[in-house]
Write a protein that holds these residues in place. Structure first.
Motif, PDB file in Angstrom:
ATOM      1  N   GLN A 113       2.391   4.188 -22.508  1.00  0.00           N
ATOM      2  CA  GLN A 113       2.709   3.157 -21.524  1.00  0.00           C
ATOM      3  C   GLN A 113       3.086   3.769 -20.182  1.00  0.00           C
ATOM      4  O   GLN A 113       2.717   3.270 -19.122  1.00  0.00           O
ATOM      5  CB  GLN A 113       3.865   2.291 -22.034  1.00  0.00           C
ATOM      6  N   LEU A 114       3.831   4.875 -20.227  1.00  0.00           N
ATOM      7  CA  LEU A 114       4.189   5.568 -18.991  1.00  0.00           C
ATOM      8  C   LEU A 114       2.940   6.031 -18.251  1.00  0.00           C
ATOM      9  O   LEU A 114       2.837   5.912 -17.028  1.00  0.00           O
ATOM     10  CB  LEU A 114       5.075   6.775 -19.299  1.00  0.00           C
ATOM     11  N   CYS A 115       1.994   6.551 -19.015  1.00  0.00           N
ATOM     12  CA  CYS A 115       0.743   7.036 -18.419  1.00  0.00           C
ATOM     13  C   CYS A 115       0.013   5.890 -17.725  1.00  0.00           C
ATOM     14  O   CYS A 115      -0.460   6.033 -16.589  1.00  0.00           O
ATOM     15  CB  CYS A 115      -0.122   7.655 -19.514  1.00  0.00           C
ATOM     16  N   ASP A 116      -0.073   4.750 -18.394  1.00  0.00           N
ATOM     17  CA  ASP A 116      -0.769   3.602 -17.829  1.00  0.00           C
ATOM     18  C   ASP A 116      -0.071   3.093 -16.564  1.00  0.00           C
ATOM     19  O   ASP A 116      -0.722   2.765 -15.571  1.00  0.00           O
ATOM     20  CB  ASP A 116      -0.848   2.473 -18.858  1.00  0.00           C
ATOM     21  N   VAL A 117       1.256   3.042 -16.601  1.00  0.00           N
ATOM     22  CA  VAL A 117       2.001   2.553 -15.450  1.00  0.00           C
ATOM     23  C   VAL A 117       1.869   3.519 -14.279  1.00  0.00           C
ATOM     24  O   VAL A 117       1.736   3.103 -13.116  1.00  0.00           O
ATOM     25  CB  VAL A 117       3.481   2.336 -15.829  1.00  0.00           C
ATOM     26  N   ARG A 118       1.913   4.819 -14.556  1.00  0.00           N
ATOM     27  CA  ARG A 118       1.707   5.815 -13.487  1.00  0.00           C
ATOM     28  C   ARG A 118       0.376   5.587 -12.789  1.00  0.00           C
ATOM     29  O   ARG A 118       0.280   5.628 -11.559  1.00  0.00           O
ATOM     30  CB  ARG A 118       1.716   7.228 -14.094  1.00  0.00           C
ATOM     31  N   ASP A 119      -0.663   5.385 -13.579  1.00  0.00           N
ATOM     32  CA  ASP A 119      -1.984   5.161 -12.991  1.00  0.00           C
ATOM     33  C   ASP A 119      -2.006   3.884 -12.147  1.00  0.00           C
ATOM     34  O   ASP A 119      -2.609   3.845 -11.075  1.00  0.00           O
ATOM     35  CB  ASP A 119      -3.041   5.073 -14.096  1.00  0.00           C
ATOM     36  N   SER A 167      16.911   0.213  -4.462  1.00  0.00           N
ATOM     37  CA  SER A 167      16.166  -0.412  -3.367  1.00  0.00           C
ATOM     38  C   SER A 167      14.718   0.052  -3.378  1.00  0.00           C
ATOM     39  O   SER A 167      13.787  -0.752  -3.208  1.00  0.00           O
ATOM     40  CB  SER A 167      16.825  -0.070  -2.029  1.00  0.00           C
ATOM     41  N   ARG A 168      14.524   1.365  -3.588  1.00  0.00           N
ATOM     42  CA  ARG A 168      13.150   1.897  -3.618  1.00  0.00           C
ATOM     43  C   ARG A 168      12.389   1.335  -4.817  1.00  0.00           C
ATOM     44  O   ARG A 168      11.180   1.083  -4.744  1.00  0.00           O
ATOM     45  CB  ARG A 168      13.176   3.427  -3.664  1.00  0.00           C
ATOM     46  N   ALA A 169      13.098   1.124  -5.928  1.00  0.00           N
ATOM     47  CA  ALA A 169      12.449   0.548  -7.110  1.00  0.00           C
ATOM     48  C   ALA A 169      11.968  -0.872  -6.810  1.00  0.00           C
ATOM     49  O   ALA A 169      10.865  -1.271  -7.217  1.00  0.00           O
ATOM     50  CB  ALA A 169      13.414   0.551  -8.295  1.00  0.00           C
ATOM     51  N   GLY A 170      12.803  -1.618  -6.088  1.00  0.00           N
ATOM     52  CA  GLY A 170      12.387  -2.966  -5.710  1.00  0.00           C
ATOM     53  C   GLY A 170      11.177  -2.953  -4.797  1.00  0.00           C
ATOM     54  O   GLY A 170      10.271  -3.796  -4.933  1.00  0.00           O
ATOM     55  N   GLN A 171      11.144  -2.005  -3.876  1.00  0.00           N
ATOM     56  CA  GLN A 171      10.003  -1.895  -2.959  1.00  0.00           C
ATOM     57  C   GLN A 171       8.730  -1.524  -3.717  1.00  0.00           C
ATOM     58  O   GLN A 171       7.640  -2.037  -3.409  1.00  0.00           O
ATOM     59  CB  GLN A 171      10.304  -0.855  -1.884  1.00  0.00           C
ATOM     60  N   LEU A 172       8.877  -0.646  -4.707  1.00  0.00           N
ATOM     61  CA  LEU A 172       7.706  -0.255  -5.493  1.00  0.00           C
ATOM     62  C   LEU A 172       7.147  -1.452  -6.255  1.00  0.00           C
ATOM     63  O   LEU A 172       5.929  -1.692  -6.261  1.00  0.00           O
ATOM     64  CB  LEU A 172       8.090   0.855  -6.477  1.00  0.00           C
ATOM     65  N   LEU A 173       8.032  -2.222  -6.884  1.00  0.00           N
ATOM     66  CA  LEU A 173       7.576  -3.389  -7.630  1.00  0.00           C
ATOM     67  C   LEU A 173       6.888  -4.379  -6.698  1.00  0.00           C
ATOM     68  O   LEU A 173       5.837  -4.943  -7.039  1.00  0.00           O
ATOM     69  CB  LEU A 173       8.754  -4.057  -8.340  1.00  0.00           C
ATOM     70  N   GLU A 174       7.437  -4.584  -5.536  1.00  0.00           N
ATOM     71  CA  GLU A 174       6.840  -5.525  -4.582  1.00  0.00           C
ATOM     72  C   GLU A 174       5.461  -5.043  -4.133  1.00  0.00           C
ATOM     73  O   GLU A 174       4.540  -5.855  -3.948  1.00  0.00           O
ATOM     74  CB  GLU A 174       7.758  -5.697  -3.369  1.00  0.00           C
ATOM     75  N   SER A 175       5.301  -3.733  -3.971  1.00  0.00           N
ATOM     76  CA  SER A 175       3.992  -3.210  -3.553  1.00  0.00           C
ATOM     77  C   SER A 175       2.930  -3.468  -4.624  1.00  0.00           C
ATOM     78  O   SER A 175       1.767  -3.754  -4.315  1.00  0.00           O
ATOM     79  CB  SER A 175       4.087  -1.715  -3.248  1.00  0.00           C
ATOM     80  N   VAL A 212       0.534   2.466 -10.595  1.00  0.00           N
ATOM     81  CA  VAL A 212       1.292   2.722  -9.365  1.00  0.00           C
ATOM     82  C   VAL A 212       0.437   3.504  -8.369  1.00  0.00           C
ATOM     83  O   VAL A 212       0.411   3.195  -7.169  1.00  0.00           O
ATOM     84  CB  VAL A 212       2.588   3.478  -9.689  1.00  0.00           C
ATOM     85  N   ALA A 213      -0.274   4.519  -8.867  1.00  0.00           N
ATOM     86  CA  ALA A 213      -1.127   5.320  -7.978  1.00  0.00           C
ATOM     87  C   ALA A 213      -2.235   4.457  -7.372  1.00  0.00           C
ATOM     88  O   ALA A 213      -2.536   4.570  -6.181  1.00  0.00           O
ATOM     89  CB  ALA A 213      -1.727   6.484  -8.765  1.00  0.00           C
ATOM     90  N   ASN A 214      -2.855   3.601  -8.191  1.00  0.00           N
ATOM     91  CA  ASN A 214      -3.888   2.697  -7.681  1.00  0.00           C
ATOM     92  C   ASN A 214      -3.344   1.802  -6.574  1.00  0.00           C
ATOM     93  O   ASN A 214      -3.964   1.641  -5.510  1.00  0.00           O
ATOM     94  CB  ASN A 214      -4.427   1.813  -8.800  1.00  0.00           C
ATOM     95  N   CYS A 215      -2.191   1.189  -6.846  1.00  0.00           N
ATOM     96  CA  CYS A 215      -1.626   0.231  -5.890  1.00  0.00           C
ATOM     97  C   CYS A 215      -1.204   0.919  -4.595  1.00  0.00           C
ATOM     98  O   CYS A 215      -1.291   0.318  -3.513  1.00  0.00           O
ATOM     99  CB  CYS A 215      -0.448  -0.496  -6.525  1.00  0.00           C
ATOM    100  N   ARG A 216      -0.765   2.151  -4.693  1.00  0.00           N
ATOM    101  CA  ARG A 216      -0.424   2.895  -3.477  1.00  0.00           C
ATOM    102  C   ARG A 216      -1.647   3.055  -2.582  1.00  0.00           C
ATOM    103  O   ARG A 216      -1.570   2.860  -1.360  1.00  0.00           O
ATOM    104  CB  ARG A 216       0.148   4.260  -3.861  1.00  0.00           C
ATOM    105  N   LYS A 217      -2.778   3.386  -3.178  1.00  0.00           N
ATOM    106  CA  LYS A 217      -4.012   3.544  -2.402  1.00  0.00           C
ATOM    107  C   LYS A 217      -4.446   2.218  -1.775  1.00  0.00           C
ATOM    108  O   LYS A 217      -4.880   2.155  -0.628  1.00  0.00           O
ATOM    109  CB  LYS A 217      -5.124   4.082  -3.302  1.00  0.00           C
ATOM    110  N   ILE A 218      -4.364   1.155  -2.560  1.00  0.00           N
ATOM    111  CA  ILE A 218      -4.810  -0.156  -2.072  1.00  0.00           C
ATOM    112  C   ILE A 218      -3.918  -0.651  -0.949  1.00  0.00           C
ATOM    113  O   ILE A 218      -4.405  -1.173   0.068  1.00  0.00           O
ATOM    114  CB  ILE A 218      -4.850  -1.168  -3.234  1.00  0.00           C
ATOM    115  N   ASN A 219      -2.610  -0.471  -1.076  1.00  0.00           N
ATOM    116  CA  ASN A 219      -1.707  -0.928  -0.018  1.00  0.00           C
ATOM    117  C   ASN A 219      -1.891  -0.134   1.264  1.00  0.00           C
ATOM    118  O   ASN A 219      -1.625  -0.642   2.356  1.00  0.00           O
ATOM    119  CB  ASN A 219      -0.253  -0.843  -0.486  1.00  0.00           C
ATOM    120  N   ALA A 220      -2.367   1.094   1.136  1.00  0.00           N
ATOM    121  CA  ALA A 220      -2.645   1.893   2.339  1.00  0.00           C
ATOM    122  C   ALA A 220      -3.849   1.338   3.086  1.00  0.00           C
ATOM    123  O   ALA A 220      -3.927   1.425   4.319  1.00  0.00           O
ATOM    124  CB  ALA A 220      -2.890   3.354   1.957  1.00  0.00           C
TER     125      ALA A 220
END
Length: 487
Positions: free
Chosen positions: A65-71, A218-226, A73-81
């Motif tokens: 599950q950690l592996c899937d969530v990491r992936d 706070s950073r955790a909340g920002q990550l979830l929102e992204s 998060v990485a996907n969403c970081r690229k898309i939000n950029a």
């Protein structure tokens, strides 16, 4: 549960010194540890060795599950950029389809390797590259993924799992799993998996908020929102990408079919077609004397005489008497021949026997194949002796995107069985001769039955050839120079 989470985190990053020094009591250090792991980026930091390791840890509770969530998060970081970058969205699709339940844990681990290499290509692609060229542009990554999959399948734990599940041909099995994924590839299924991952992310981030500092919360909340921001765009953005991804998956399944044929040629409880005695011209002549079929004439007259001079053009295959095999003297199969460029998307057909190769020189256009009334029509008009080709099956080659395929096309020349024989085949149908070294095997279809049967003469039983297996056969001598097929 905490012990399982701790073990899972250890797979991704070493525990902070504060955690070890506190005798595993400093929850702030644990929050820091979890936060670091969730920020991992599959595209830029994960080595190929880690990709394979990731498939092994899928059997460890929570680690998967950690592996899937990491992936995710990485996907969403690229898309939000850059939410307009279609390749970032394709990378997300490849992450999500790896979690379809139809795969199961073993297939999921194997397919994750292939999807990871597809994601790497997608993340590194420029926005100017059109998604329609996904397969051809990603081929080097696909081949690298196949190589890594081969290593993974040789590991003791995977081999033991394959034996336990009685999977004799893992490539064929994986190709079937991919086709099941294709059948389920819909926006609703992708977003369902997306929502499940978000739920898992929420649970993990809740631990970060509870154990970490206010700044970390706070950073955790920002990550979830992204991540939620990407989810809000998903329904609209994913719909237009299903076609290119589906095409990529279909070609990937076809590539696994080829790998299966190359690595598992033996067929249990079936006759060995390669062991069948090769027919000779005299065998055909003997049969003609007993019962002459409709497709052969006993006139000795060549209606369409072969070309007297070899055609040539720079950039087109050499079909002269000095050409390398299998193109040597191929000009003699023509009455006349013209240079043509077969355009991308053109479908070429080749009638084959169970023991002949798919990637050879003689082909026809789709219109010619569809116009055939049956085996007799094919033998007569394309001038194909039985001892050359027993027929019964056919394969289709789709010219891939690019500059097209240069080949020779023209009426087939009449053929005499032997120099002094009265038996002739008429010829005259438009045939194509190409250089098989220019064929890309992954663009070859699976074999299909012609429905003509395998026999040409009364009393000749199809059973002589055994039940048709419709197995592709690739001639390794005629592969493109840059091919990475492991033969």
């Amino acid at each position: 549960m905490w012990e399982e989470l701790e073990n899972a985190l250890a797979w991704y990053a070493a525990a902070p010194a504060r955690w070890l020094g506190s005798a595993r009591q400093d929850l702030g250090a644990a929050a820091e540890w979890l936060w670091i792991v969730l920020q991992g980026d599959f595209a830029e930091e994960q080595s190929t060795a880690q990709v394979v390791t990731g498939t092994v840890i899928s059997m460890i509770p929570i680690a998967d599950q950690l592996c899937d969530v990491r992936d995710l998060v990485a996907n969403c970081r690229k898309i939000n950029a850059d939410s307009s970058n279609h390749w970032a969205w394709i990378a997300l699709v490849l992450t999500l389809i790896g979690l379809f339940p139809v795969l199961g844990s073993l297939a999921k681990g194997c397919c994750k390797i292939l999807f990871a290499y597809g994601r790497k290509f997608a993340v590194r692609s420029g926005a100017a590259l059109k998604v329609e060229g996904f397969w051809d542009a990603s081929r080097p990554f696909v081949e690298a993924g196949i190589g890594k999959l081969n290593q993974h399948l040789q590991t003791p734990v995977v081999r033991s799992s394959l034996r336990a599940l009685n999977i004799l041909n893992p490539y064929q099995w994986l190709a079937g799993k991919l086709r099941e994924v294709i059948a389920q590839l819909k926006v609703a299924e992708l977003t369902r998996v997306f929502d499940e991952l978000i739920d898992t992310l929420r649970q993990l981030l809740d631990l970060v908020r509870r154990w970490g500092s206010a700044a970390m919360a706070s950073r955790a909340g920002q990550l979830l929102e992204s991540v939620l921001n990407v989810r809000r765009m998903a329904n609209q953005k994913l719909e237009g990408l299903l076609g290119p991804v589906r095409d990529w998956l279909e070609r990937l399944a076809r590539r696994l079919d080829i790998e299966a044929d190359m690595n598992y040629r033996a067929q249990v409880n079936a006759r060995n077609h390669h062991g069948t005695p090769r027919l000779q011209a005299e065998d055909d002549a003997l049969e003609f004397e007993r019962n002459k079929p409709e497709w052969v004439d006993k006139t000795g007259k060549l209606i369409h005489r072969e070309m007297a001079k070899t055609p040539s053009k720079p950039g087109w295959p050499d079909i002269s008497g000095t050409a390398p095999k299998p193109l040597e003297n191929a000009f003699k199969t023509f009455k006349k021949a013209s240079p043509v460029t077969l355009q991308p998307g053109e479908r070429l057909y080749r009638v084959v026997a169970p023991n002949s190769f798919d990637n050879s020189i003689c082909w026809m256009r789709e219109a010619e194949f569809l116009a055939l009334s049956g085996r007799d029509d094919w033998r007569r008009r394309f001038a194909v002796w039985r001892y050359w080709n027993r027929n019964g099956e056919y394969v289709v080659y789709t010219v891939p995107p690019g500059k097209g395929l240069n080949a020779w096309e023209g009426p087939a020349a009449s053929q005499k069985l032997e120099e002094a024989s009265p038996y002739v085949l008429e010829g005259g149908a438009l045939q194509i001769v190409l250089d098989p070294r220019q064929l890309q095997p992954e663009h070859l279809s699976r074999r299909r039955p012609t429905q003509w049967g395998y026999s040409d003469f009364p009393g000749e039983s199809d059973e002589f050839l055994g039940l048709p297996k419709l197995t592709n056969h690739i001639d390794g001598r005629n592969l493109p120079p840059d091919s990475k097929l492991d033969l």
